[in-house]
Design a protein around this motif. Structure first.
Motif, PDB file in Angstrom:
ATOM      1  N   ALA A 141     -63.056 -75.899  71.742  1.00  0.00           N
ATOM      2  CA  ALA A 141     -61.941 -75.875  70.783  1.00  0.00           C
ATOM      3  C   ALA A 141     -61.999 -74.614  69.920  1.00  0.00           C
ATOM      4  CB  ALA A 141     -61.983 -77.129  69.919  1.00  0.00           C
ATOM      5  N   VAL A 142     -63.215 -74.226  69.494  1.00  0.00           N
ATOM      6  CA  VAL A 142     -63.373 -73.013  68.681  1.00  0.00           C
ATOM      7  C   VAL A 142     -62.933 -71.783  69.471  1.00  0.00           C
ATOM      8  CG1 VAL A 142     -65.076 -71.483  67.590  1.00  0.00           C
ATOM      9  CG2 VAL A 142     -65.205 -73.956  67.236  1.00  0.00           C
ATOM     10  N   LEU A 143     -63.286 -71.753  70.755  1.00  0.00           N
ATOM     11  CA  LEU A 143     -62.943 -70.607  71.598  1.00  0.00           C
ATOM     12  C   LEU A 143     -61.507 -70.664  72.115  1.00  0.00           C
ATOM     13  CD1 LEU A 143     -66.253 -70.425  73.677  1.00  0.00           C
ATOM     14  CD2 LEU A 143     -65.561 -68.878  71.826  1.00  0.00           C
ATOM     15  N   GLY A 144     -60.861 -71.839  71.985  1.00  0.00           N
ATOM     16  CA  GLY A 144     -59.500 -71.992  72.494  1.00  0.00           C
ATOM     17  C   GLY A 144     -59.450 -72.030  74.010  1.00  0.00           C
ATOM     18  N   LEU A 145     -60.498 -72.565  74.641  1.00  0.00           N
ATOM     19  CA  LEU A 145     -60.589 -72.618  76.097  1.00  0.00           C
ATOM     20  C   LEU A 145     -60.310 -74.030  76.605  1.00  0.00           C
ATOM     21  CD1 LEU A 145     -63.811 -70.478  76.681  1.00  0.00           C
ATOM     22  CD2 LEU A 145     -61.481 -69.854  77.335  1.00  0.00           C
ATOM     23  N   ASP A 146     -59.684 -74.108  77.782  1.00  0.00           N
ATOM     24  CA  ASP A 146     -59.479 -75.387  78.464  1.00  0.00           C
ATOM     25  C   ASP A 146     -60.602 -75.616  79.467  1.00  0.00           C
ATOM     26  OD1 ASP A 146     -57.077 -75.949  77.143  1.00  0.00           O
ATOM     27  OD2 ASP A 146     -55.946 -74.703  78.558  1.00  0.00           O
ATOM     28  N   TRP A 147     -60.885 -76.870  79.705  1.00  0.00           N
ATOM     29  CA  TRP A 147     -61.921 -77.234  80.676  1.00  0.00           C
ATOM     30  C   TRP A 147     -61.275 -77.697  81.977  1.00  0.00           C
ATOM     31  CZ3 TRP A 147     -66.954 -76.396  80.815  1.00  0.00           C
ATOM     32  CH2 TRP A 147     -67.729 -77.096  81.748  1.00  0.00           C
ATOM     33  N   THR A 150     -64.671 -70.949  84.000  1.00  0.00           N
ATOM     34  CA  THR A 150     -65.750 -70.203  84.641  1.00  0.00           C
ATOM     35  C   THR A 150     -66.448 -69.326  83.604  1.00  0.00           C
ATOM     36  OG1 THR A 150     -64.346 -68.326  85.230  1.00  0.00           O
ATOM     37  CG2 THR A 150     -64.475 -70.159  86.821  1.00  0.00           C
ATOM     38  N   LEU A 151     -67.653 -68.904  83.936  1.00  0.00           N
ATOM     39  CA  LEU A 151     -68.402 -68.049  83.026  1.00  0.00           C
ATOM     40  C   LEU A 151     -67.686 -66.716  82.833  1.00  0.00           C
ATOM     41  CD1 LEU A 151     -70.884 -67.591  81.295  1.00  0.00           C
ATOM     42  CD2 LEU A 151     -72.135 -66.858  83.352  1.00  0.00           C
ATOM     43  N   ALA A 152     -67.099 -66.188  83.898  1.00  0.00           N
ATOM     44  CA  ALA A 152     -66.386 -64.907  83.805  1.00  0.00           C
ATOM     45  C   ALA A 152     -65.199 -65.019  82.856  1.00  0.00           C
ATOM     46  CB  ALA A 152     -65.920 -64.468  85.195  1.00  0.00           C
ATOM     47  N   ASN A 153     -64.431 -66.100  82.973  1.00  0.00           N
ATOM     48  CA  ASN A 153     -63.279 -66.293  82.084  1.00  0.00           C
ATOM     49  C   ASN A 153     -63.718 -66.482  80.636  1.00  0.00           C
ATOM     50  OD1 ASN A 153     -61.445 -66.069  84.146  1.00  0.00           O
ATOM     51  ND2 ASN A 153     -61.294 -68.277  84.510  1.00  0.00           N
ATOM     52  N   ALA A 154     -64.832 -67.239  80.455  1.00  0.00           N
ATOM     53  CA  ALA A 154     -65.343 -67.464  79.099  1.00  0.00           C
ATOM     54  C   ALA A 154     -65.755 -66.143  78.460  1.00  0.00           C
ATOM     55  CB  ALA A 154     -66.515 -68.431  79.144  1.00  0.00           C
ATOM     56  N   LYS A 155     -66.406 -65.260  79.244  1.00  0.00           N
ATOM     57  CA  LYS A 155     -66.836 -63.959  78.698  1.00  0.00           C
ATOM     58  C   LYS A 155     -65.628 -63.101  78.317  1.00  0.00           C
ATOM     59  CE  LYS A 155     -71.296 -63.521  81.069  1.00  0.00           C
ATOM     60  NZ  LYS A 155     -72.057 -62.796  82.120  1.00  0.00           N
ATOM     61  N   THR A 156     -64.633 -63.071  79.186  1.00  0.00           N
ATOM     62  CA  THR A 156     -63.435 -62.274  78.910  1.00  0.00           C
ATOM     63  C   THR A 156     -62.746 -62.757  77.638  1.00  0.00           C
ATOM     64  OG1 THR A 156     -63.106 -61.894  81.281  1.00  0.00           O
ATOM     65  CG2 THR A 156     -61.210 -61.559  79.841  1.00  0.00           C
ATOM     66  N   ILE A 183     -67.534 -68.313  66.450  1.00  0.00           N
ATOM     67  CA  ILE A 183     -67.188 -67.947  67.828  1.00  0.00           C
ATOM     68  C   ILE A 183     -68.454 -67.602  68.613  1.00  0.00           C
ATOM     69  CG2 ILE A 183     -66.061 -66.151  69.219  1.00  0.00           C
ATOM     70  CD1 ILE A 183     -63.857 -66.100  67.010  1.00  0.00           C
ATOM     71  N   ASN A 184     -69.376 -66.863  67.969  1.00  0.00           N
ATOM     72  CA  ASN A 184     -70.628 -66.489  68.637  1.00  0.00           C
ATOM     73  C   ASN A 184     -71.459 -67.726  68.999  1.00  0.00           C
ATOM     74  OD1 ASN A 184     -70.138 -63.743  68.560  1.00  0.00           O
ATOM     75  ND2 ASN A 184     -71.121 -63.470  66.555  1.00  0.00           N
ATOM     76  N   VAL A 185     -71.561 -68.662  68.070  1.00  0.00           N
ATOM     77  CA  VAL A 185     -72.326 -69.890  68.327  1.00  0.00           C
ATOM     78  C   VAL A 185     -71.667 -70.695  69.443  1.00  0.00           C
ATOM     79  CG1 VAL A 185     -73.035 -72.102  67.345  1.00  0.00           C
ATOM     80  CG2 VAL A 185     -73.255 -70.013  65.982  1.00  0.00           C
ATOM     81  N   ALA A 186     -70.348 -70.817  69.377  1.00  0.00           N
ATOM     82  CA  ALA A 186     -69.619 -71.585  70.403  1.00  0.00           C
ATOM     83  C   ALA A 186     -69.806 -70.964  71.782  1.00  0.00           C
ATOM     84  CB  ALA A 186     -68.140 -71.669  70.044  1.00  0.00           C
ATOM     85  N   PHE A 187     -69.709 -69.631  71.858  1.00  0.00           N
ATOM     86  CA  PHE A 187     -69.851 -68.969  73.156  1.00  0.00           C
ATOM     87  C   PHE A 187     -71.273 -69.125  73.692  1.00  0.00           C
ATOM     88  CE2 PHE A 187     -70.913 -65.116  75.604  1.00  0.00           C
ATOM     89  CZ  PHE A 187     -70.102 -65.366  76.712  1.00  0.00           C
ATOM     90  N   THR A 188     -72.253 -69.064  72.819  1.00  0.00           N
ATOM     91  CA  THR A 188     -73.646 -69.226  73.249  1.00  0.00           C
ATOM     92  C   THR A 188     -73.849 -70.587  73.909  1.00  0.00           C
ATOM     93  OG1 THR A 188     -74.420 -67.787  71.452  1.00  0.00           O
ATOM     94  CG2 THR A 188     -76.050 -69.248  72.471  1.00  0.00           C
ATOM     95  N   ILE A 189     -73.261 -71.643  73.315  1.00  0.00           N
ATOM     96  CA  ILE A 189     -73.399 -73.003  73.864  1.00  0.00           C
ATOM     97  C   ILE A 189     -72.696 -73.128  75.219  1.00  0.00           C
ATOM     98  CG2 ILE A 189     -72.791 -75.438  73.506  1.00  0.00           C
ATOM     99  CD1 ILE A 189     -73.061 -74.864  70.467  1.00  0.00           C
TER     100      ILE A 189
END
Length: 203
Positions: A141-147, A150-156, A183-189
Motif C-alpha cells: 500500500a505504501v509503494l502503491g503496488l498491486d499483488w 515481480t522484483l523488476a517491477n517493484a524496483k522500477t 518507502i525505503n522500509v516498505a521496499f526492503t520488506i
C-alpha cells in the motif's frame, strides 16, 4: 304449527349401508351396523360389529402395532407426502437443472436474490484473486503496488518514488523525507519476500 323433523343422523346411528347380518364378534347375535377395518394392510376390508363390540374393537385398535420405531417414522414420512415419491425442487422425473427458474425472472422487491448474486460474485472474485501475504499488505500500500508483482517491477516503481520524494528534489521538505523513509522500509520488506520466492522457485 308443523314441527320440522330432524333428518340428520345421530353420531351413533348404524351405517345405512351395513349388511343385514349379525355382529362378527363370536357368539354375538346382535345386528351388525358398524364397520371397522380388518388390519392396517386391509383398510378397505371390514368387520361388521354391533355398537358394543365396535367400541370394544376400536378401544383395542393400534394401527402401528408390531412396527419398530424406525418403521413408524418411515410410515409417518410417507403419509406426509401422501405416499408419493419426492424430489429436490426442479429435479424430478423429466426435469433437469436447466428447467430451474432464472433468478432474473423472479419478482424480488427486497433484492434478496440480488444480494445473493453479489455475495457469490464477491466470493468468486476473492477466490480468483491471488491472496496477498499478510506482512506485505501495508508495504505494498505504501509503494502503491498491486499483488502479484515481480522484483523488476517493484524496483522500477521504487526508483520512481525515491526520485519523487527525495529531499533534494523537494528542497529539504521534512514531510517528503519522512515519506521516503517509509518507502525505503516498505521496499526492503517487499524485495526480501520476492527474493526469497525466487530462491525457492530456483531451488
Amino acid at each position: 304449527m308443523m314441527k320440522r323433523r330432524n333428518t340428520r343422523p345421530r353420531a351413533f346411528d348404524p351405517d345405512p349401508n351395513a349388511p343385514q347380518r349379525c355382529c362378527d364378534m363370536p357368539d354375538c347375535t346382535s345386528p351388525a351396523g358398524y364397520r371397522a377395518p380388518r388390519s392396517r394392510d386391509s383398510l378397505n376390508q371390514y368387520y361388521w360389529f354391533c355398537l358394543e363390540h365396535v367400541r370394544e374393537y376400536n378401544a383395542r385398535w393400534d394401527y402401528y402395532k408390531g412396527m419398530s420405531p424406525g418403521q413408524i417414522e418411515a410410515h409417518l414420512r410417507a403419509d406426509i407426502s401422501w405416499d408419493r415419491p419426492t424430489w429436490a425442487f426442479g429435479q424430478g422425473p423429466g426435469q433437469s437443472k436447466r428447467t430451474m427458474p432464472n433468478e432474473d425472472d423472479i419478482l424480488d422487491p427486497l433484492d434478496i436474490l440480488g444480494q445473493n448474486r453479489r455475495a457469490r460474485a464477491d466470493r468468486a472474485r476473492a477466490q480468483a484473486e491471488p491472496r496477498i501475504p499478510a506482512h506485505l499488505r501495508e508495504p505494498l500500500a505504501v509503494l502503491g503496488l498491486d499483488w502479484p508483482v515481480t522484483l523488476a517491477n517493484a524496483k522500477t516503481h521504487y526508483r520512481a518514488l525515491a526520485r519523487k520524494h527525495h529531499p533534494d528534489t523537494n528542497q529539504g521538505d521534512l514531510a517528503a523525507e519522512e515519506r521516503l523513509k517509509k518507502i525505503n522500509v516498505a521496499f526492503t520488506i517487499v524485495k526480501a519476500h520476492l527474493q526469497t520466492e525466487e530462491l525457492e522457485k530456483a531451488g
